[in-house]
Design a protein around this motif. Structure first.
Motif, PDB file in Angstrom:
ATOM      1  N   PHE A  27      -0.214   8.699   8.347  1.00 17.94           N
ATOM      2  CA  PHE A  27       0.644   7.731   9.031  1.00 17.94           C
ATOM      3  C   PHE A  27       1.677   7.067   7.901  1.00 17.94           C
ATOM      4  O   PHE A  27       2.931   7.102   8.607  1.00 17.94           O
ATOM      5  CB  PHE A  27      -0.307   6.698   9.838  1.00 17.94           C
ATOM      6  CG  PHE A  27       0.629   5.744  10.520  1.00 17.94           C
ATOM      7  CD1 PHE A  27       1.435   5.839  11.384  1.00 17.94           C
ATOM      8  CD2 PHE A  27       0.735   4.515   9.740  1.00 17.94           C
ATOM      9  CE1 PHE A  27       2.113   4.872  12.010  1.00 17.94           C
ATOM     10  CE2 PHE A  27       1.537   3.384  10.240  1.00 17.94           C
ATOM     11  CZ  PHE A  27       2.329   3.889  11.689  1.00 17.94           C
ATOM     12  N   LEU A  28       1.158   6.876   6.887  1.00 20.86           N
ATOM     13  CA  LEU A  28       1.934   6.238   6.013  1.00 20.86           C
ATOM     14  C   LEU A  28       3.101   7.124   5.357  1.00 20.86           C
ATOM     15  O   LEU A  28       4.496   6.771   5.316  1.00 20.86           O
ATOM     16  CB  LEU A  28       1.345   5.698   4.649  1.00 20.86           C
ATOM     17  CG  LEU A  28       0.194   4.409   5.177  1.00 20.86           C
ATOM     18  CD1 LEU A  28      -0.317   4.134   3.643  1.00 20.86           C
ATOM     19  CD2 LEU A  28       1.278   3.255   5.296  1.00 20.86           C
ATOM     20  N   ILE A  29       2.892   8.284   5.374  1.00 21.44           N
ATOM     21  CA  ILE A  29       3.786   9.376   4.741  1.00 21.44           C
ATOM     22  C   ILE A  29       4.611   9.777   5.665  1.00 21.44           C
ATOM     23  O   ILE A  29       6.064   9.723   5.756  1.00 21.44           O
ATOM     24  CB  ILE A  29       3.057  10.846   4.426  1.00 21.44           C
ATOM     25  CG1 ILE A  29       2.116  10.279   3.154  1.00 21.44           C
ATOM     26  CG2 ILE A  29       3.890  11.769   3.908  1.00 21.44           C
ATOM     27  CD1 ILE A  29       1.401  11.316   2.624  1.00 21.44           C
TER      28      ILE A  29
ATOM     29  N   MET B  56       0.812  -1.217  -0.025  1.00 23.95           N
ATOM     30  CA  MET B  56      -0.154   0.042   0.012  1.00 23.95           C
ATOM     31  C   MET B  56       0.844   1.352  -0.049  1.00 23.95           C
ATOM     32  O   MET B  56       1.871   1.496   0.643  1.00 23.95           O
ATOM     33  CB  MET B  56      -0.923   0.048   1.218  1.00 23.95           C
ATOM     34  CG  MET B  56      -1.877   1.243   1.188  1.00 23.95           C
ATOM     35  SD  MET B  56      -2.935   1.272  -0.145  1.00 23.95           S
ATOM     36  CE  MET B  56      -3.964  -0.049   0.095  1.00 23.95           C
ATOM     37  N   GLN B  57       0.426   2.375  -0.924  1.00 22.56           N
ATOM     38  CA  GLN B  57       1.022   3.568  -0.912  1.00 22.56           C
ATOM     39  C   GLN B  57       0.232   4.568  -0.507  1.00 22.56           C
ATOM     40  O   GLN B  57      -0.912   4.288  -0.415  1.00 22.56           O
ATOM     41  CB  GLN B  57       1.630   3.700  -2.509  1.00 22.56           C
ATOM     42  CG  GLN B  57       2.672   2.950  -2.825  1.00 22.56           C
ATOM     43  CD  GLN B  57       2.837   3.062  -4.474  1.00 22.56           C
ATOM     44  OE1 GLN B  57       2.295   2.342  -5.272  1.00 22.56           O
ATOM     45  NE2 GLN B  57       3.443   4.298  -4.734  1.00 22.56           N
ATOM     46  N   PRO B  58       0.768   5.469   0.076  1.00 20.69           N
ATOM     47  CA  PRO B  58      -0.038   6.817   0.755  1.00 20.69           C
ATOM     48  C   PRO B  58      -1.099   7.278  -0.541  1.00 20.69           C
ATOM     49  O   PRO B  58      -2.099   7.632  -0.181  1.00 20.69           O
ATOM     50  CB  PRO B  58       0.689   7.902   1.115  1.00 20.69           C
ATOM     51  CG  PRO B  58       2.003   7.103   1.375  1.00 20.69           C
ATOM     52  CD  PRO B  58       2.168   5.921   0.319  1.00 20.69           C
ATOM     53  N   GLY B  59      -0.620   7.418  -1.701  1.00 21.05           N
ATOM     54  CA  GLY B  59      -1.462   7.636  -2.769  1.00 21.05           C
ATOM     55  C   GLY B  59      -2.623   6.820  -3.073  1.00 21.05           C
ATOM     56  O   GLY B  59      -3.711   7.250  -3.429  1.00 21.05           O
ATOM     57  N   THR B  60      -2.208   5.864  -2.762  1.00 21.57           N
ATOM     58  CA  THR B  60      -3.242   4.645  -3.149  1.00 21.57           C
ATOM     59  C   THR B  60      -4.501   4.757  -1.844  1.00 21.57           C
ATOM     60  O   THR B  60      -5.739   4.557  -2.271  1.00 21.57           O
ATOM     61  CB  THR B  60      -2.974   3.355  -3.136  1.00 21.57           C
ATOM     62  OG1 THR B  60      -1.826   3.114  -4.119  1.00 21.57           O
ATOM     63  CG2 THR B  60      -4.011   2.060  -3.254  1.00 21.57           C
ATOM     64  N   ALA B  61      -4.028   4.858  -0.892  1.00 22.74           N
ATOM     65  CA  ALA B  61      -4.899   5.229   0.408  1.00 22.74           C
ATOM     66  C   ALA B  61      -5.773   6.360   0.243  1.00 22.74           C
ATOM     67  O   ALA B  61      -6.881   6.348   0.422  1.00 22.74           O
ATOM     68  CB  ALA B  61      -4.116   5.408   1.682  1.00 22.74           C
ATOM     69  N   VAL B  62      -5.277   7.412  -0.175  1.00 22.07           N
ATOM     70  CA  VAL B  62      -6.073   8.910  -0.551  1.00 22.07           C
ATOM     71  C   VAL B  62      -7.034   8.494  -1.598  1.00 22.07           C
ATOM     72  O   VAL B  62      -8.118   9.043  -1.834  1.00 22.07           O
ATOM     73  CB  VAL B  62      -4.923   9.945  -0.878  1.00 22.07           C
ATOM     74  CG1 VAL B  62      -5.620  11.143  -1.487  1.00 22.07           C
ATOM     75  CG2 VAL B  62      -4.066  10.281   0.258  1.00 22.07           C
ATOM     76  N   MET B  63      -6.668   7.614  -2.784  1.00 26.31           N
ATOM     77  CA  MET B  63      -7.658   7.307  -3.925  1.00 26.31           C
ATOM     78  C   MET B  63      -8.728   6.505  -3.476  1.00 26.31           C
ATOM     79  O   MET B  63      -9.769   6.792  -3.746  1.00 26.31           O
ATOM     80  CB  MET B  63      -6.667   6.699  -5.090  1.00 26.31           C
ATOM     81  CG  MET B  63      -5.777   7.525  -5.652  1.00 26.31           C
ATOM     82  SD  MET B  63      -4.994   6.500  -6.912  1.00 26.31           S
ATOM     83  CE  MET B  63      -5.951   6.035  -8.010  1.00 26.31           C
TER      84      MET B  63
END
Length: 198
Positions: free
Chosen positions: A192-194, A83-90
């Motif tokens: 949190f990921l970032i 999981m990437q932060p961008g994917t979480a935002v999407m």
């Protein structure tokens, strides 16, 4: 015959199928040593994404990664699921639009009214329609922003700056203070990921 220590870079450029860091005759690398000079032979530094994927998200992932390293197919699957932060935002943006269209009557009813009225220039002085339109557009904007985050990490090979995580956290902390019963808490996940990556 002189024996030399071969690093990753020379092994890759030479096309040798021998194991890296093995000892081979010097004349075997003489032909490409001039073509691919290197100041220092060492294992290439892993990118941010590779480091995150090998680290794992849970404590048990360390054991799993140790076992799955021997299976190329399993490695590809685990890399895709990282999981990437961008994917979480999407994901949050898509969920935001879905909830507005189907689960929140205060947004769903004005949206239906917009389409029933013909869509074009149907908001005008209707405050409820304007709020519903901005609600959906905000979710779509988060999808675009999340995609840009993923492209940044892919193209640079580095994590997003920590300032991005702290700015998102502050922004949505203000939103959660104004609307405690809302989905603003979901943004703790990408924040949190970032921040953890830095």
């Amino acid at each position: 015959m002189q024996m030399v220590q071969v690093g990753w870079w020379q092994w890759w450029c030479s096309g040798n199928r021998m194991a890296p860091n093995c000892k081979i005759a010097s004349h075997q690398i003489a032909e490409f040593a001039c073509r691919y000079p290197v100041a220092k032979t060492e294992t290439p530094r892993r990118t941010h994404l590779e480091t995150r994927r090998s680290r794992g998200s849970f404590r048990g992932d360390r054991f799993l990664n140790h076992r799955l390293e021997q299976c190329p197919l399993c490695q590809q699957l685990t890399n895709r699921m990282a999981m990437q932060p961008g994917t979480a935002v999407m994901v949050i943006g898509v969920l935001h639009c879905f909830m507005g269209a189907f689960a929140i009557p205060q947004v769903a009813r004005p949206l239906k009214a917009i389409f029933r009225a013909g869509f074009f220039n149907t908001v005008r002085k209707h405050a409820d329609r304007g709020a519903a339109a901005w609600f959906q557009l905000a979710g779509l904007a988060w999808v675009v922003i999340g995609r840009l985050m993923n492209l940044y990490e892919r193209d640079t090979g580095s994590a997003l700056p920590a300032e991005v995580g702290w700015a998102l956290l502050a922004l949505h902390a203000v939103g959660a203070a104004m609307m405690p019963i809302s989905g603003f808490y979901l943004f703790l996940w990408p924040c949190f990921l970032i921040i953890r990556a830095n």
